[in-house]
Design a protein around this motif. Structure first.
Motif, PDB file in Angstrom:
ATOM      1  N   LYS A 139      42.002 -15.210  32.595  1.00 46.03           N
ATOM      2  CA  LYS A 139      40.599 -14.772  32.649  1.00 46.03           C
ATOM      3  C   LYS A 139      40.519 -13.291  33.015  1.00 46.03           C
ATOM      4  N   HIS A 140      41.327 -12.906  33.996  1.00 44.63           N
ATOM      5  CA  HIS A 140      41.333 -11.505  34.447  1.00 44.63           C
ATOM      6  C   HIS A 140      41.718 -10.570  33.284  1.00 44.63           C
ATOM      7  N   LEU A 141      42.778 -10.935  32.570  1.00 50.74           N
ATOM      8  CA  LEU A 141      43.282 -10.082  31.487  1.00 50.74           C
ATOM      9  C   LEU A 141      42.302 -10.049  30.308  1.00 50.74           C
ATOM     10  N   LYS A 142      41.692 -11.205  30.008  1.00 51.47           N
ATOM     11  CA  LYS A 142      40.714 -11.245  28.913  1.00 51.47           C
ATOM     12  C   LYS A 142      39.516 -10.346  29.223  1.00 51.47           C
ATOM     13  N   ASN A 143      39.033 -10.447  30.465  1.00 49.94           N
ATOM     14  CA  ASN A 143      37.895  -9.611  30.862  1.00 49.94           C
ATOM     15  C   ASN A 143      38.240  -8.132  30.764  1.00 49.94           C
ATOM     16  N   ALA A 144      39.447  -7.782  31.247  1.00 55.25           N
ATOM     17  CA  ALA A 144      39.867  -6.376  31.213  1.00 55.25           C
ATOM     18  C   ALA A 144      39.858  -5.861  29.770  1.00 55.25           C
ATOM     19  N   ALA A 145      40.372  -6.698  28.838  1.00 57.31           N
ATOM     20  CA  ALA A 145      40.440  -6.279  27.436  1.00 57.31           C
ATOM     21  C   ALA A 145      39.038  -6.192  26.822  1.00 57.31           C
ATOM     22  N   ALA A 146      38.210  -7.204  27.096  1.00 62.94           N
ATOM     23  CA  ALA A 146      36.882  -7.264  26.481  1.00 62.94           C
ATOM     24  C   ALA A 146      35.969  -6.143  26.985  1.00 62.94           C
ATOM     25  N   MET A 147      36.089  -5.833  28.294  1.00 64.51           N
ATOM     26  CA  MET A 147      35.180  -4.842  28.876  1.00 64.51           C
ATOM     27  C   MET A 147      35.791  -3.446  28.916  1.00 64.51           C
ATOM     28  N   ASP A 148      36.993  -3.333  28.313  1.00 63.46           N
ATOM     29  CA  ASP A 148      37.659  -2.038  28.265  1.00 63.46           C
ATOM     30  C   ASP A 148      37.915  -1.487  29.671  1.00 63.46           C
ATOM     31  N   LYS A 149      38.285  -2.386  30.578  1.00 66.67           N
ATOM     32  CA  LYS A 149      38.574  -1.946  31.947  1.00 66.67           C
ATOM     33  C   LYS A 149      40.036  -2.241  32.266  1.00 66.67           C
ATOM     34  N   VAL A 150      40.921  -1.733  31.426  1.00 71.98           N
ATOM     35  CA  VAL A 150      42.344  -2.020  31.580  1.00 71.98           C
ATOM     36  C   VAL A 150      42.950  -1.067  32.600  1.00 71.98           C
ATOM     37  N   SER A 151      43.700  -1.611  33.564  1.00 76.96           N
ATOM     38  CA  SER A 151      44.370  -0.752  34.538  1.00 76.96           C
ATOM     39  C   SER A 151      45.602  -0.123  33.902  1.00 76.96           C
ATOM     40  N   HIS A 152      46.102   0.922  34.530  1.00 82.03           N
ATOM     41  CA  HIS A 152      47.289   1.581  33.974  1.00 82.03           C
ATOM     42  C   HIS A 152      48.567   0.867  34.385  1.00 82.03           C
ATOM     43  N   SER A 153      48.508   0.108  35.482  1.00 85.50           N
ATOM     44  CA  SER A 153      49.744  -0.584  35.891  1.00 85.50           C
ATOM     45  C   SER A 153      49.438  -1.923  36.544  1.00 85.50           C
ATOM     46  N   TYR A 154      50.233  -2.903  36.131  1.00 79.26           N
ATOM     47  CA  TYR A 154      50.086  -4.269  36.623  1.00 79.26           C
ATOM     48  C   TYR A 154      51.422  -4.779  37.138  1.00 79.26           C
ATOM     49  N   ILE A 155      51.345  -5.668  38.139  1.00 80.14           N
ATOM     50  CA  ILE A 155      52.536  -6.431  38.544  1.00 80.14           C
ATOM     51  C   ILE A 155      52.237  -7.894  38.225  1.00 80.14           C
ATOM     52  N   PHE A 156      53.093  -8.512  37.412  1.00 80.86           N
ATOM     53  CA  PHE A 156      53.005  -9.954  37.158  1.00 80.86           C
ATOM     54  C   PHE A 156      54.069 -10.601  38.038  1.00 80.86           C
ATOM     55  N   ALA A 157      53.637 -11.404  39.018  1.00 78.90           N
ATOM     56  CA  ALA A 157      54.608 -11.998  39.943  1.00 78.90           C
ATOM     57  C   ALA A 157      54.650 -13.514  39.803  1.00 78.90           C
ATOM     58  N   GLY A 158      55.847 -14.062  39.583  1.00 77.18           N
ATOM     59  CA  GLY A 158      55.993 -15.513  39.461  1.00 77.18           C
ATOM     60  C   GLY A 158      57.458 -15.821  39.220  1.00 77.18           C
ATOM     61  N   GLU A 159      57.843 -17.082  39.434  1.00 70.11           N
ATOM     62  CA  GLU A 159      59.278 -17.354  39.298  1.00 70.11           C
ATOM     63  C   GLU A 159      59.710 -17.334  37.830  1.00 70.11           C
ATOM     64  N   LYS A 160      61.012 -17.253  37.629  1.00 71.35           N
ATOM     65  CA  LYS A 160      61.582 -17.221  36.278  1.00 71.35           C
ATOM     66  C   LYS A 160      61.138 -18.481  35.539  1.00 71.35           C
ATOM     67  N   GLY A 161      60.633 -18.318  34.335  1.00 73.71           N
ATOM     68  CA  GLY A 161      60.181 -19.485  33.563  1.00 73.71           C
ATOM     69  C   GLY A 161      58.709 -19.803  33.745  1.00 73.71           C
ATOM     70  N   SER A 162      58.003 -18.988  34.545  1.00 74.39           N
ATOM     71  CA  SER A 162      56.597 -19.323  34.824  1.00 74.39           C
ATOM     72  C   SER A 162      55.634 -18.832  33.735  1.00 74.39           C
ATOM     73  N   GLY A 163      56.128 -18.030  32.792  1.00 76.92           N
ATOM     74  CA  GLY A 163      55.241 -17.601  31.701  1.00 76.92           C
ATOM     75  C   GLY A 163      54.830 -16.138  31.753  1.00 76.92           C
ATOM     76  N   LYS A 164      55.459 -15.356  32.644  1.00 78.72           N
ATOM     77  CA  LYS A 164      55.083 -13.935  32.780  1.00 78.72           C
ATOM     78  C   LYS A 164      55.331 -13.159  31.490  1.00 78.72           C
TER      79      LYS A 164
END
Length: 329
Positions: free
Chosen positions: A15-40
């Motif tokens: 939801k967060h990423l879709k909103n960022a794309a739709a509203m043109d509010k994309v940050s310059h840097s993201y951290i995706f945190a999750g264990e190996k295999g979680s879908g990052k």
């Protein structure tokens, strides 16, 4: 054209990423945190595709030439950072592929997107070098840092990124996916889900392993014959198994689920809640032999063994201590 896999769970992140794309509010840097295999990695790819998509929607259209290129991993403005050394991403890797590249404008898309998988492997020097780009990025740059759970990046970097945490996916969601999409039989799906603890990649890997039944039988044989084997023989047997096909962590996870079944059966005397229902006789006899306290000790010992192996403690010693605990309790 290849299909893109479905994203299971992670509704908040999506939801967060879709909103960022739709509203043109994309940050310059993201951290995706999750264990190996979680879908990052899958989500990073889909987010990058969405941002470059010619339809400019909140998800990739999969039809335009940009999406097609991205699906085959040959989009010039979606850059996957690679590294020679398996356990570290050095300053040269970051300099050559990211820092010196980021000043060149995008070739075709509106953005230039850099995906750094296993970003926790960046050396301190590499992170410090990256910091300047993260502090003053060109308007078109987006940097996605993918890290395993609990991994730490320098606070100076972490504080300048939007962090999105990948939580475990609900069991019923994974089970439905395994049965409906991958046509895995009911029982196998159930074992895989218990085994994976919310990690889709792990569930899929184990559910679709050709030698699934053999793997379980081999692992349980060591447990069942434990009374007649010397501890060193048990260690040799599990070592041999984990060198062949599956990792030691997969065998330890099987043991974890098995002993949880034993504990559950001891408490309820019910067969319904068991994952390994076909192991009923062995589970029952183990439940009769071990105390609650003993079973809890064993479960803790398996968790400890996993942590020790991850910290590179000697394999034989770690497994010896574990099998001693299993035998004594």
């Amino acid at each position: 054209m290849q299909e893109v896999e479905k994203v299971l769970g992670h509704e908040e992140v999506v939801k967060h990423l879709k909103n960022a794309a739709a509203m043109d509010k994309v940050s310059h840097s993201y951290i995706f945190a999750g264990e190996k295999g979680s879908g990052k990695k899958l989500l990073a790819k889909l987010f990058a595709m969405t941002l470059q998509c010619e339809k400019h929607g909140d998800e990739p259209c999969l039809q335009c030439s940009s999406c097609k290129k991205a699906m085959n991993r040959n989009h010039p403005d979606i850059i996957y950072i690679s590294h020679e050394k398996p356990n570290s991403i050095g300053i040269e890797d970051i300099r050559e592929q990211l820092i010196s590249d980021v000043s060149i404008k995008p070739y075709t898309g509106p953005y230039k997107i850099y995906i750094v998988d296993e970003a926790e492997k960046m050396t301190v020097q590499a992170q410090n070098a990256l910091l300047k780009t993260i502090e003053e990025p060109p308007a078109y740059a987006v940097i996605l840092l993918l890290v395993n759970n609990g991994s730490t990046l320098l606070p100076t970097i972490a504080s300048r990124c939007v962090t999105l945490n990948f939580k475990p996916v609900r069991d019923e969601v994974i089970k439905k996916y395994l049965m409906e999409e991958l046509h895995v039989p009911d029982y196998q799906a159930e074992v895989s889900v218990a085994f994976a603890q919310g990690n889709v990649g792990k569930a899929k890997q184990i559910a679709t392993a050709e030698d699934f039944t053999e793997m379980m039988d081999a692992a349980f044989r060591i447990l069942k014959r434990g009374q007649d084997m010397e501890v060193y023989e048990m260690v040799d047997a599990i070592k041999l198994l984990s060198e062949q096909k599956h990792t030691i962590y997969e065998y330890l996870d099987l043991y974890l689920v098995w002993f949880r079944d034993v504990l559950m059966f001891k408490a309820t005397r019910q067969i319904d809640g068991l994952v390994f229902r076909q192991e009923y006789n062995d589970i029952k006899s183990r439940a009769d032999r071990s105390s609650y306290e003993g079973l809890e000790k064993i479960i803790r010992a398996i968790e400890t063994a996993k942590a020790r192996l991850q910290a590179n403690v000697n394999f034989d010693l770690t497994m010896e201590l574990l099998f001693l605990t299993i035998r004594e309790n």
